[in-house]
Write a protein that holds these residues in place. Structure first.
Motif, PDB file in Angstrom:
ATOM      1  N   VAL A  83      41.309  41.421  30.091  1.00  0.00           N
ATOM      2  CA  VAL A  83      42.691  41.889  30.074  1.00  0.00           C
ATOM      3  C   VAL A  83      43.183  41.761  31.508  1.00  0.00           C
ATOM      4  O   VAL A  83      42.532  42.257  32.430  1.00  0.00           O
ATOM      5  N   ALA A  84      44.300  41.089  31.711  1.00  0.00           N
ATOM      6  CA  ALA A  84      44.782  40.869  33.069  1.00  0.00           C
ATOM      7  C   ALA A  84      46.288  41.067  33.153  1.00  0.00           C
ATOM      8  O   ALA A  84      47.023  40.734  32.220  1.00  0.00           O
ATOM      9  N   ILE A  85      46.701  41.633  34.282  1.00  0.00           N
ATOM     10  CA  ILE A  85      48.122  41.767  34.585  1.00  0.00           C
ATOM     11  C   ILE A  85      48.325  41.376  36.045  1.00  0.00           C
ATOM     12  O   ILE A  85      47.397  41.440  36.847  1.00  0.00           O
ATOM     13  N   THR A  86      49.535  40.962  36.370  1.00  0.00           N
ATOM     14  CA  THR A  86      49.867  40.638  37.758  1.00  0.00           C
ATOM     15  C   THR A  86      51.007  41.532  38.199  1.00  0.00           C
ATOM     16  O   THR A  86      52.082  41.539  37.597  1.00  0.00           O
ATOM     17  N   HIS A  87      50.749  42.303  39.257  1.00  0.00           N
ATOM     18  CA  HIS A  87      51.743  43.194  39.840  1.00  0.00           C
ATOM     19  C   HIS A  87      52.030  42.684  41.251  1.00  0.00           C
ATOM     20  O   HIS A  87      51.113  42.625  42.081  1.00  0.00           O
ATOM     21  N   ALA A  88      53.285  42.295  41.507  1.00  0.00           N
ATOM     22  CA  ALA A  88      53.666  41.710  42.802  1.00  0.00           C
ATOM     23  C   ALA A  88      52.740  40.529  43.077  1.00  0.00           C
ATOM     24  O   ALA A  88      52.741  39.577  42.322  1.00  0.00           O
ATOM     25  N   ASP A  89      51.917  40.613  44.122  1.00  0.00           N
ATOM     26  CA  ASP A  89      51.019  39.498  44.418  1.00  0.00           C
ATOM     27  C   ASP A  89      49.556  39.864  44.162  1.00  0.00           C
ATOM     28  O   ASP A  89      48.646  39.245  44.698  1.00  0.00           O
ATOM     29  N   VAL A  90      49.338  40.877  43.335  1.00  0.00           N
ATOM     30  CA  VAL A  90      47.972  41.314  43.023  1.00  0.00           C
ATOM     31  C   VAL A  90      47.681  41.123  41.544  1.00  0.00           C
ATOM     32  O   VAL A  90      48.450  41.558  40.685  1.00  0.00           O
ATOM     33  N   ARG A  91      46.593  40.455  41.281  1.00  0.00           N
ATOM     34  CA  ARG A  91      46.126  40.251  39.900  1.00  0.00           C
ATOM     35  C   ARG A  91      45.055  41.300  39.633  1.00  0.00           C
ATOM     36  O   ARG A  91      44.096  41.423  40.392  1.00  0.00           O
ATOM     37  N   ILE A  92      45.229  42.087  38.567  1.00  0.00           N
ATOM     38  CA  ILE A  92      44.258  43.108  38.166  1.00  0.00           C
ATOM     39  C   ILE A  92      43.646  42.638  36.853  1.00  0.00           C
ATOM     40  O   ILE A  92      44.361  42.354  35.893  1.00  0.00           O
ATOM     41  N   THR A  93      42.317  42.546  36.839  1.00  0.00           N
ATOM     42  CA  THR A  93      41.625  42.023  35.668  1.00  0.00           C
ATOM     43  C   THR A  93      40.539  42.990  35.239  1.00  0.00           C
ATOM     44  O   THR A  93      39.715  43.412  36.055  1.00  0.00           O
ATOM     45  N   TRP A  94      40.551  43.329  33.962  1.00  0.00           N
ATOM     46  CA  TRP A  94      39.478  44.123  33.363  1.00  0.00           C
ATOM     47  C   TRP A  94      38.631  43.177  32.520  1.00  0.00           C
ATOM     48  O   TRP A  94      39.169  42.394  31.738  1.00  0.00           O
ATOM     49  N   THR A  95      37.330  43.251  32.691  1.00  0.00           N
ATOM     50  CA  THR A  95      36.425  42.447  31.870  1.00  0.00           C
ATOM     51  C   THR A  95      35.516  43.385  31.095  1.00  0.00           C
ATOM     52  O   THR A  95      35.124  44.445  31.593  1.00  0.00           O
ATOM     53  N   ILE A  96      35.200  42.988  29.880  1.00  0.00           N
ATOM     54  CA  ILE A  96      34.281  43.753  29.029  1.00  0.00           C
ATOM     55  C   ILE A  96      33.297  42.748  28.446  1.00  0.00           C
ATOM     56  O   ILE A  96      33.702  41.779  27.810  1.00  0.00           O
ATOM     57  N   ARG A  97      32.003  42.975  28.701  1.00  0.00           N
ATOM     58  CA  ARG A  97      30.974  42.065  28.205  1.00  0.00           C
ATOM     59  C   ARG A  97      29.930  42.845  27.419  1.00  0.00           C
ATOM     60  O   ARG A  97      29.453  43.885  27.880  1.00  0.00           O
ATOM     61  N   PRO A  98      29.537  42.328  26.265  1.00  0.00           N
ATOM     62  CA  PRO A  98      28.426  42.954  25.535  1.00  0.00           C
ATOM     63  C   PRO A  98      27.145  42.792  26.351  1.00  0.00           C
ATOM     64  O   PRO A  98      26.903  41.725  26.934  1.00  0.00           O
ATOM     65  N   VAL A  99      26.352  43.848  26.421  1.00  0.00           N
ATOM     66  CA  VAL A  99      25.103  43.820  27.181  1.00  0.00           C
ATOM     67  C   VAL A  99      24.028  44.619  26.447  1.00  0.00           C
ATOM     68  O   VAL A  99      24.316  45.365  25.503  1.00  0.00           O
ATOM     69  N   LEU A 100      22.818  44.470  26.916  1.00  0.00           N
ATOM     70  CA  LEU A 100      21.715  45.340  26.517  1.00  0.00           C
ATOM     71  C   LEU A 100      21.354  46.176  27.733  1.00  0.00           C
ATOM     72  O   LEU A 100      21.014  45.631  28.795  1.00  0.00           O
ATOM     73  N   PHE A 101      21.449  47.485  27.612  1.00  0.00           N
ATOM     74  CA  PHE A 101      21.054  48.375  28.696  1.00  0.00           C
ATOM     75  C   PHE A 101      19.557  48.635  28.565  1.00  0.00           C
ATOM     76  O   PHE A 101      19.080  49.053  27.504  1.00  0.00           O
ATOM     77  N   LEU A 102      18.830  48.370  29.637  1.00  0.00           N
ATOM     78  CA  LEU A 102      17.394  48.598  29.623  1.00  0.00           C
ATOM     79  C   LEU A 102      17.115  50.032  30.048  1.00  0.00           C
ATOM     80  O   LEU A 102      17.718  50.534  30.994  1.00  0.00           O
TER      81      LEU A 102
END
Length: 125
Positions: A83-102
């Motif tokens: 999920v990404a948005i751009t505010h002024a000259d800053v790009r804010i990106t959220w990433t979500i990845r499936p993982v296995l927690f050990l």
């Protein structure tokens, strides 16, 4: 509890659009369900939306109202999401990845391993 646990690794990155520097990680979160991962992004977007310029605010609310359901469906299929948005000259990106927690060793009832005594922090002053 020695089995890996399925979950989602969530990160928030910021990057100046006009900068030559790479992105910087602002925050991270370990979620144990699709709802937790999705909610983490939603809360962040709702929290910052009043401070965003109108275009970025529109991007945020579009995801919240129209694209959020597709993000959940993708996560349930074990697909990474962004999920990404751009505010002024800053790009804010959220990433979500499936993982296995050990699982990590439990130290509550055990003594620390001998190697922990050999660690000596360095002074930085």
């Amino acid at each position: 509890m020695n089995e890996p646990i399925r979950g989602y690794w969530c990160e928030c990155w910021t990057e100046e659009v006009i900068s030559t520097e790479g992105p910087a990680r602002l925050a991270s979160f370990d979620a144990y369900s699709v709802l937790q991962a999705d909610r983490w992004v939603a809360i962040a977007l709702r929290t910052i939306s009043p401070a965003l310029d109108s275009d970025a605010s529109d991007e945020a609310w579009t995801w919240l109202h129209e694209e959020r359901a597709e993000t959940r469906r993708s996560l349930m299929r074990s697909e990474p999401c962004t999920v990404a948005i751009t505010h002024a000259d800053v790009r804010i990106t959220w990433t979500i990845r499936p993982v296995l927690f050990l699982p990590l060793a439990h130290w509550q009832d055990a003594e620390l391993p001998a190697c922990t005594n050999s660690f000596k922090p360095h002074r930085t002053d």
